[in-house]
Design an enzyme around this catalytic site. Sequence first.
Site, PDB file in Angstrom:
ATOM      1  N   CYS A  87       0.847  -1.202   0.000  1.00  0.00           N
ATOM      2  CA  CYS A  87       0.000   0.000   0.000  1.00  0.00           C
ATOM      3  C   CYS A  87       0.882   1.251   0.000  1.00  0.00           C
ATOM      4  CB  CYS A  87      -0.984  -0.042   1.165  1.00  0.00           C
ATOM      5  SG  CYS A  87      -2.396   1.076   0.967  1.00  0.00           S
ATOM      6  N   HIS A 204      -3.652  -5.574   1.133  1.00  0.00           N
ATOM      7  CA  HIS A 204      -2.940  -5.914   2.376  1.00  0.00           C
ATOM      8  C   HIS A 204      -2.989  -7.406   2.687  1.00  0.00           C
ATOM      9  CE1 HIS A 204      -2.291  -1.760   3.869  1.00  0.00           C
ATOM     10  NE2 HIS A 204      -3.384  -1.492   3.168  1.00  0.00           N
ATOM     11  N   GLU A 206      -1.102  -8.953   4.668  1.00  0.00           N
ATOM     12  CA  GLU A 206      -0.775  -9.137   6.087  1.00  0.00           C
ATOM     13  C   GLU A 206      -2.014  -9.133   6.981  1.00  0.00           C
ATOM     14  OE1 GLU A 206      -0.701  -4.601   5.669  1.00  0.00           O
ATOM     15  OE2 GLU A 206      -0.347  -6.365   4.425  1.00  0.00           O
TER      16      GLU A 206
END
Length: 232
Positions: A87, A204, A206
Amino acid sequence: MKAAIIVFPGTNRERDMAVALERVTGRKPLMLFHRESELPPGLDLAVLAGGFSYGDYLRCGAMAAQSPAMHAVKDFADRGGHVLGVCNGFQIMVEAGLLPGALLRNASLRFLSMDCHMRVERAGTPFTSRWQQGAVFRAPMAHGDGNYFADDATLDRLEGEGLVAFRYSTEKGEVTEAANRNGSARNIAGILSDNLRLCGIMPHPEDLVDPLMGGTDGLPMFESLVDNFATA
């Protein structure tokens, strides 16, 4: 795998990234403030996490790209180090010249906060080895400037050299205009450097590494990195 997360004023996803890295390595990553001019010895991976570095003033990532830590990250990359930018981290990488192109305002001119699907366009890299070619996974997106842009020559080179890592798609892997919510050129969600050691991605992964998060779709990226350094 020894990893460090670079923290800028306005970074807000460093803890999410730390959770993902600790899950696969069993050790907490280092947190390095943006004023650090050197990376620690023995580092395997430098990570630029999401957020709004410097409040996204000027251009997203433009001010962070000039920080002392980013000069160290560029030196690290030149020496063969691996770098992951997610990002805002992807925005910083392109502003720093580590990856080609630019991240422009979303085509809708709206901030996008929702899940999306991506298709893996190149397997077998340090960031994608745990996926099969063409695999589809889900990840949250949260950005206002995620519209990937590059000139046609650059886009053709990325395509021709297999440097498009991820592409926005439907859940079934169809690359459609509707799946490309931010308007990125050729549905590109993430790219790789020529040497495959650097990766930038807008959504994302994660944030989906544990069932308690709602899924583990993003876990293969971090497992791939562990595999890469285990066999290096």
